[in-house]
Design an enzyme around this catalytic site. Sequence first.
Site, short mmCIF file in Angstrom:
data_model
loop_
_atom_site.label_atom_id
_atom_site.label_comp_id
_atom_site.label_asym_id
_atom_site.label_seq_id
_atom_site.Cartn_x
_atom_site.Cartn_y
_atom_site.Cartn_z
N SER A 55 -5.89 -4.86 -9.66
CA SER A 55 -7.18 -4.81 -8.84
C SER A 55 -6.77 -5.78 -7.80
O SER A 55 -5.77 -6.82 -7.82
CB SER A 55 -8.47 -5.53 -9.62
OG SER A 55 -7.98 -6.87 -9.84
N ASP A 56 -7.51 -5.78 -6.47
CA ASP A 56 -7.29 -6.97 -5.76
C ASP A 56 -7.81 -8.19 -6.20
O ASP A 56 -8.39 -7.95 -7.15
CB ASP A 56 -7.99 -6.53 -4.37
CG ASP A 56 -7.16 -7.44 -3.18
OD1 ASP A 56 -6.53 -8.47 -3.44
OD2 ASP A 56 -7.42 -7.17 -2.13
N CYS A 57 -7.51 -9.26 -5.68
CA CYS A 57 -7.61 -10.61 -6.72
C CYS A 57 -9.16 -10.81 -6.53
O CYS A 57 -9.69 -10.93 -5.60
CB CYS A 57 -6.85 -11.46 -6.16
SG CYS A 57 -5.20 -11.06 -6.32
N ALA A 73 -11.37 -8.53 -7.41
CA ALA A 73 -12.02 -7.31 -7.22
C ALA A 73 -12.81 -6.93 -8.58
O ALA A 73 -13.93 -6.11 -8.31
CB ALA A 73 -11.28 -6.17 -6.61
#
Length: 526
Positions: free
Chosen positions: A286-288, A290
């Site tokens: 995931s993006d951080c 997200a």
Amino acid sequence: MGHIVHSLLTSALVAGSAAAYSFPNCAAPPLSGNAVCNTALDPVTRATALIDLFTVPELISNTINSSPGVARLGLPAYQWWSEALHGVGYSPGVYFSASGEFSSSTSFPQPILMGAAFDDELINSVAGIIGMEARALNNFGHAGLDFFTPNINPFKDPRWGRGQETPGEDTLHLSNYVYNLVVGLQGGLDPSPYYQVVATCKHLAGYDLENWEGNLRFKFNAVITTQDLSEYYLPPFQACLRDAKAGAAMCSYNAVNGIPSCADTYLLQDILRDFWGFGQDRWVTSDCDAVSDIYNSHKYTATPQQAAADALIAGTDVDCGNFYSEWLPTAYNQSLITEAQLRTTLTRQYTSLVRLGYFDPAEGQSYRSYNWSNVNTPNAQKLAYQAAVEGMVLLKNDGTLPLSGNVKTIALIGPWANATTQMQANYRGAAPYLISPLMGAMQHGYNIKYVMGTSISTTSTDGFAAAVAAAKVADAVIYAGGMDLSVEDEANDRLNITWPGNQLDLIAELQAVGKPLLSPSSVADK
Ligand SMILES: *[C@@H]1O[C@H](CO)[C@@H](O)[C@H](O)[C@H]1NC(C)=O
Ligand SMILES: *[C@@H]1O[C@H](CO)[C@@H](O)[C@H](O)[C@H]1NC(C)=O
Ligand SMILES: *[C@@H]1O[C@H](CO)[C@@H](O)[C@H](O)[C@H]1NC(C)=O
Ligand SMILES: *[C@@H]1O[C@H](CO)[C@@H](O)[C@H](O)[C@H]1NC(C)=O
């Protein structure tokens, strides 16, 4: 939520130094007897044998970027989050020493500039160097093996704060660039037996907005037709993941057509795994934060457990954050996820590490022989210079360039005239040298009259008179300005593409002096 990126980068800048990586011990029990240490077997079989030993709590605790490992198995902690946008960069997984060995990495130009070189061979060479430096750092505990780069969302709106991280807006150009970049970083096309490093194609998908007048990326819903997805938003990802076979992908903060990307089975399963053939030896992060955003920002699920389960089941293997470790234990107890799903996720991660040679003896792995002498080599310096020169675009020349031999005194004006780290923009590393335009011009033997004149944010004209006075006694005037991270950055979109501050007023006054004038533009030309 989702705001840890900058705070972590800042703490890395301040704190970074201690080495934090070690390799698993395949020479001693219990790992030595496990198939993960048997180099004759295929990577998926090896990783599966390792993951078979994990208990459910151990599976769950290792679903996040700061992976604790499993001490009782001799499996060390691992940090999945290292950065290398234009050189190995500050990030939770990268530790530069304060001085001496491993205190720096070669700093190449931002992708928006390297993209303007339209030289895919150059990009392949630059990426090969970045991957080599990353390996040299990893061998001595200063970086991970997995890098959250490249950013290849098409730069369709020039006001996007992170457009600077991309090679541009054109999908054909992006696709060619990223193919060459990923093959260079990873050490070949689907290299065997070992990846050099693993690249992460981000951000899947439809991400090109930070904060548009209060519309935050963490909860933005991008409404995109299937045609636009297939013709514009996805081709660079297809080139990156299907063709160049990047070992990892990152799902984005935003939702696409109502579904947060990290919970989107259509993106992460149907397109990525089924259509593009992203195999079980590759993983999605995931993006951080997200995954947290699915619940906390998008309000997509009624409970945090359901958000964590949706993301895991859709195929988000690593939660960059700590939402999985917090909520998957109860999600598991509520039967929202199965043990088999956890095993699949962990097997993908560790298969990738097997392919990086993580479990194999250093002898026989050429990447493991890299050391400080592989960082900032003469060839790396030459390529950084070549990339900067090739990427610069001369928009207009009325004969001022090349500078006449009669030019002895130069008035060097503007907020970039003595720029150092400012030139590196975001996701930077510790550069071995930072030579500002002022230092460079002095090295070339010119008599320099340096006046800042104005700053990027001010409307004050207090510095104008000194700048004009310098221009009057000079043979030529160089204005170095435009914008910087204070105007466009992660979390910071622009509202327009005009020159910030009162720089154009100053340039007009300098122009009136009547000397040959050079000025750059990363903003609208007047
Ligand atoms: C899950 O259920 C088990 C068995 O009932 C219990 O021992 C454990 O504490 C529960 N874990 C969580 C995180 O609720
Ligand atoms: C790096 O490795 C090379 C080749 O193995 C060796 O000759 C050299 O001495 C090493 N340099 C440093 C700085 O450790
Ligand atoms: C230029 O920048 C360098 C590095 O920040 C600084 O040491 C130096 O004093 C500056 N020069 C001038 C003339 O301001
Ligand atoms: C352009 O946008 C910036 C913020 O990004 C704002 O400060 C500035 O006033 C705007 N300028 C014009 C001319 O609209």
